[in-house]
Design an enzyme around this catalytic site. Sequence first.
Site: not given
Ligand code: ADP
Length: 495
Positions: A175, A250, A284, A385
């Site tokens: 994903k 990570e 990061c 961050e």
């Molecule tokens: P960023 O602030 O870098 O967007 P996120 O952690 O929100 O960080 O997103 C990083 C990835 O994790 C994206 O692919 C996002 O769709 C996915 N993501 C966000 N929330 C969830 C969740 N609850 N479970 C699994 N994947 C998630």
Amino acid sequence: MPERIKNYINGKWVDAASGKTFKSINPADTREVIGLVPDSDAADVEAAVRAARRAAPTWAKTPPPKRGEILYRAAELLVKRKQALGECVVREMGKVLSEGLGDVQEAIDMTYYMAGEGRRLSGETVPSELPDKDAKSIRVPVGLFALITPWNFPIAIPSWKITPALIAGNTVVFKPAEETPVCATRLVEVFHEAGLPPGVLNMVHGFGETVGEPMARHPVVEAVSFTGSNEVGMKLAGVCAGLGKHYTMETGGKNPIIVMDDANLDLAIEGALWGGFGTTGQRCTAASRLIVHQDIYDRFAERFVEGAKRLKLGDGLERKTQVGPLVSELQYKKVLHYIEVGKKEGAKLALGGGPYRKGLCANGYFVAPTIFMDVSPNMRIAREEIFGPVVSIMRAKDLTEAIDIANDIHFGLSAAIYSRDVNKTAIAERDLDCGLVYINASTIGAEIQLPFGGTKRTGLGPREAGGRGGALDLYTKWKVIYRDFSDRLQKAQID
Ligand code: ADP
């Protein structure tokens, strides 16, 4: 007309079962829609997992050098498409072209490197304590992986996860970040064209809650590799632990550069500008904290501010642009919020401090390079961050205090020291509590042939990338084999 992007399931390009879509836009000019993307849900995840499960036994038995041949072909396609992919990164994510090309180059490097692992993947052969018996360990695939990636390296980070997963014989449901689905699609096209069998790699577009979480929780998914925010990473680690899945998370960084009084100041300033404002602070490993020796503090700060003032903001496809926009409205608002937090906390605003809307930047998510001085280590802007072009400068009276400040946070990804004193750099190298230490270089620019990751809440589980302790520790598990050819019962520890 925006391009209609598809999911990739069982070797076919398909819409979300629901038919729903969302838009991917250009953050430098939000009027430009780049792709219409499947807004998938658990039904699409189910189809992808089923395909990956069906493909698993044959892929696991495919000799690793043969898997490697597919990866070599993929690497060659990436080389051919580097320019187009780099431009796609710029349009969808906003970084400048040289960095977009770097993003693709990192994927090229990683794909070649992991292709080579097909002829290594080595274990150990050791002597047995018994006669006519041998003992060895081999690496075997873990199984079915969910890979969840962020938007800041939309080609490189997916390649860090996909290529070791594949070479090790796992199958994948992937994903990508909802902000960069077109880039992810270009990458998956490369693996498709390189001849990957159907079902080995599947991609489901969509959002965290509706695709990422069902993927991570799916009972057939055996392991999860995630890169993204600390909050989501820690939550997913809990989910994985509860369900007995292997995982790597990570997450964040709050990376310091220590500048000592004997540093080459020109070099330190150049490194701090690159670390702080390169990729608009959205790495990061970005250098968001500058810890400067008190004897050079004023001189350093003045010249650093001067340098930042000269940075040219704009569309990353323009040759002269040095700093692009933030990736999304969400990130834009988050960064502006943190700037207000910094002002309220009493840090001295030395540059920037708000949106940047001049000229062609009027329709994008641009924030002016922002510098806070006299930041104290307990302020939120020094601890949390921000992931944007916001740098905090702090004062230290000596190396010990500088290292204490550097270490006194929950993150430990990357850190740098500028000093010409070999003893001081050796002490910093020893005492900085983080995954990557740079001596007389900025906090960014890790190479793929060594492990990537950090300490404390930055990361959980095995590190990523190459080298001993790198990604293969996540994507393989050890199997130990004892073969007894004595034709009699032999008892270890007893005979
Ligand atoms: P960023 O602030 O870098 O967007 P996120 O952690 O929100 O960080 O997103 C990083 C990835 O994790 C994206 O692919 C996002 O769709 C996915 N993501 C966000 N929330 C969830 C969740 N609850 N479970 C699994 N994947 C998630």
